[in-house]
Design an enzyme around this catalytic site. Structure first.
Site, short mmCIF file in Angstrom:
data_model
loop_
_atom_site.label_atom_id
_atom_site.label_comp_id
_atom_site.label_asym_id
_atom_site.label_seq_id
_atom_site.Cartn_x
_atom_site.Cartn_y
_atom_site.Cartn_z
N ASN A 49 0.97 -1.22 -0.04
CA ASN A 49 0.01 -0.06 -0.07
C ASN A 49 0.89 1.26 0.00
O ASN A 49 0.38 2.38 0.27
CB ASN A 49 -0.91 -0.11 1.23
CG ASN A 49 -1.97 -0.89 1.37
OD1 ASN A 49 -2.45 -1.28 0.39
ND2 ASN A 49 -2.40 -1.39 2.47
N HIS A 135 -14.47 -0.42 6.06
CA HIS A 135 -13.58 -1.18 6.38
C HIS A 135 -13.97 -1.76 8.13
O HIS A 135 -14.66 -1.19 8.75
CB HIS A 135 -12.42 -0.06 6.81
CG HIS A 135 -11.05 -0.97 7.26
ND1 HIS A 135 -10.70 -0.78 8.50
CD2 HIS A 135 -10.02 -1.45 6.34
CE1 HIS A 135 -9.25 -1.39 8.58
NE2 HIS A 135 -9.26 -1.65 7.48
N GLU A 179 -16.09 5.47 2.72
CA GLU A 179 -14.57 5.97 2.22
C GLU A 179 -14.39 6.42 1.10
O GLU A 179 -15.32 6.52 0.27
CB GLU A 179 -13.81 4.17 2.40
CG GLU A 179 -14.04 3.55 3.51
CD GLU A 179 -13.50 2.19 3.36
OE1 GLU A 179 -12.77 1.84 2.55
OE2 GLU A 179 -13.87 1.42 4.42
N SER A 183 -10.91 -0.31 -0.25
CA SER A 183 -9.69 -1.13 -0.33
C SER A 183 -9.69 -2.48 -0.92
O SER A 183 -8.74 -2.78 -1.79
CB SER A 183 -9.07 -1.36 1.15
OG SER A 183 -10.32 -1.99 1.78
N ASP A 207 -13.43 8.34 5.56
CA ASP A 207 -12.07 7.65 5.75
C ASP A 207 -11.63 7.48 4.32
O ASP A 207 -11.92 6.64 3.59
CB ASP A 207 -12.72 6.24 6.33
CG ASP A 207 -11.13 5.57 6.50
OD1 ASP A 207 -10.20 5.95 6.05
OD2 ASP A 207 -11.34 4.09 7.32
N HIS A 210 -7.10 5.16 1.61
CA HIS A 210 -6.35 4.90 0.43
C HIS A 210 -6.36 6.11 -0.77
O HIS A 210 -5.94 5.81 -1.70
CB HIS A 210 -7.34 3.67 -0.13
CG HIS A 210 -7.00 2.71 0.55
ND1 HIS A 210 -5.76 1.70 0.45
CD2 HIS A 210 -7.63 1.97 1.45
CE1 HIS A 210 -5.85 0.71 1.18
NE2 HIS A 210 -6.96 0.82 1.87
N LYS A 239 -0.21 3.97 4.13
CA LYS A 239 -0.58 3.84 2.99
C LYS A 239 0.38 4.78 1.97
O LYS A 239 1.66 4.79 2.33
CB LYS A 239 -1.88 3.80 2.45
CG LYS A 239 -2.46 2.48 2.92
CD LYS A 239 -3.71 2.46 3.83
CE LYS A 239 -4.10 1.17 4.35
NZ LYS A 239 -5.41 1.16 5.43
C1 LIG Z 1 -6.02 0.43 6.27
C2 LIG Z 1 -7.07 0.99 6.62
C3 LIG Z 1 -7.52 1.61 7.88
C4 LIG Z 1 -6.77 1.29 9.20
O1 LIG Z 1 -5.50 2.17 9.28
P1 LIG Z 1 -4.22 1.59 10.09
O2 LIG Z 1 -3.47 2.93 10.19
O3 LIG Z 1 -3.45 0.74 9.20
O4 LIG Z 1 -4.74 1.19 11.44
C5 LIG Z 1 -8.81 2.25 8.21
N1 LIG Z 1 -9.48 2.29 7.06
C6 LIG Z 1 -9.24 1.91 5.98
C7 LIG Z 1 -10.41 2.33 4.98
C8 LIG Z 1 -8.29 1.20 5.86
O5 LIG Z 1 -7.91 0.80 4.27
#
Ligand SMILES: *Cc1c(COP(=O)(O)O)cnc(C)c1O
Length: 404
Positions: A49, A135, A179, A183, A207, A210, A239
């Site tokens: 990532n 997620h 999101e 992902s 969120d 990505h 990421k």
């Molecule tokens: C990776 C991810 C997370 C978690 O983030 P971390 O910092 O790895 O704990 C949360 N939300 C989404 C959509 C993700 O892809």
């Protein structure tokens, strides 16, 4: 005690029987070469990532080393005691102004940040309306919360609209969460429409784990791409930012509410100043001309991969066993899912690719819907066209296409 034993051993047995046993594999990453070394063997890495290849960028390493020398490796406490370093304060100020918010609050991870938001905001009677494919960190917090959870159809504004219109008790609130980039499918949420529907009826939370660093001008993410501003934006640093940690961006009032009452913030050790300084350097790079060049290279890699993969898929003969299920999902992001179909077939293809020195992961139900087991190919700015050629060639050999 026997109850625990039966429960734990039963669950482990079930994971084995369903062929779903998860494991962690110790590996060494050589970023510049997009290489991953596992058990002494080198592979081309198509499952990272680290979309811009920043995790081993010289400027980040330099920032980390300078900070280590002056500030050490630990923060020494919660931000509410003595852990709120100057470096962390600068990082938060920079994030807020870069992304256009009053305030930013840094959490140790994205998982924690999502838990913190839902834990603090949702009370009995409230409703959380989340995209179905959200997620695990969002879903888990929502399920554990005292509120009511509704899951709207993936990226479907009408479905969200229906849930928003359901009756709600007096003084209760609704929180809509989705999101920027998903992902597993790599698709982008219609944030402009979702924001419009949610406006005045609930808090809108995005969120953008990505999307940050990758999409939008200066890599400001999916919300900037759509020119919207959710009530709370979550960005994560594991990421494209190439490090780890997360931040939530919000209004002054909301930020004050979190500083007063967010227990995962108050009772957890603040990130080390070294990490804050490294993140600061990373964000500077992301918003600079260098960032633009990295995003350009990433976009070229995505386009090149899709073009080559489509040619390969179009050469699949009608009698090929995977002909009807193989499909490259439409995705404009670094996440490029190739649907294989059955779990076992996806595993077989991933294993054969590994034997050819290509590392990527098979994602299977229940993480994705039944019969849509897939290979999740992620592209980064560190890949070269030659590496992508190697990937395509390996695919063509594994699928037995090369001499037909
Ligand atoms: C990776 C991810 C997370 C978690 O983030 P971390 O910092 O790895 O704990 C949360 N939300 C989404 C959509 C993700 O892809």
């Amino acid at each position: 005690m026997n109850g625990w034993k039966t429960r734990i051993e039963g669950a482990l047995q079930q994971a084995i029987e369903c062929n779903q046993k998860r494991r962690r594999i110790a590996c060494e990453i050589v970023q510049q070469k997009s290489e991953i070394i596992v058990a002494g063997r080198s592979y081309l890495n198509f499952s990272s990532n680290d979309y811009l290849g920043l995790s081993q960028h010289p400027e980040l390493l330099q920032a980390a080393m300078v900070a280590v020398k002056t500030e050490g490796v630990g923060s020494g406490g919660s931000g509410h005691v003595t852990g709120y370093s100057e470096s962390l304060a600068s990082l938060e100020h920079y994030l807020a102004s870069w992304l256009g918010y009053d305030s930013a609050i840094v959490y140790p991870s994205g998982f924690t940040a999502n838990q913190a938001i839902i834990k603090l905001l949702i009370e009995k009677g409230d409703r959380i309306i989340a995209d179905r494919l959200s997620h695990a960190s969002i879903m888990e917090a929502a399920i554990l919360s005292p509120g009511e959870l509704r899951r709207f159809k993936h990226n479907d504004p009408q479905s969200l609209q229906q849930y928003l219109s359901l009756p709600l008790s007096d003084n209760a609130g609704q929180l809509v969460i989705t999101e920027g980039v998903f992902s597993m499918d790599g698709d982008i949420a219609p944030l402009d429409q979702l924001a419009k529907i949610t406006a005045d009826r609930g808090l809108f939370v995005v969120d953008d784990a990505h999307g940050i660093g990758v999409l939008g001008a200066e890599g400001r993410g999916t919300c900037h791409h759509f020119k919207i501003q959710p009530d709370i934006l979550v960005v994560t640093f594991g990421k494209a930012v190439g490090c780890s940690g997360a931040a939530i961006l919000l209004s002054k009032t909301l930020a004050e509410y979190f500083v007063q009452y967010s227990r995962p913030l108050i009772y957890s050790t603040a990130i080390p100043p070294m990490q804050a300084a490294t993140l600061f350097a990373s964000l500077q790079l992301i918003s600079s001309h260098t960032g633009d060049l990295l995003r350009q290279r990433l976009a070229q890699n995505i386009a090149y991969f899709r073009e080559k993969m489509k040619i390969l898929l179009s050469a699949i003969p009608a009698d090929h066993p995977l002909q009807s299920s193989l499909q490259l999902l439409p995705s404009a992001t670094p996440i490029q899912p190739l649907i294989i179909g059955e779990s076992n077939d996806a595993l077989k293809v991933a294993d054969s690719l590994k034997q050819k020195g290509i590392w990527l992961s098979a994602i299977r139900p229940p993480t994705v819907p039944p019969k849509s087991a897939r290979l999740r190919i992620t592209l980064t700015a560190s890949h070269t066209p030659e590496m992508i050629d190697r990937l395509i060639k390996a695919f063509s050999q594994v699928l037995n296409l090369q001499n037909r």
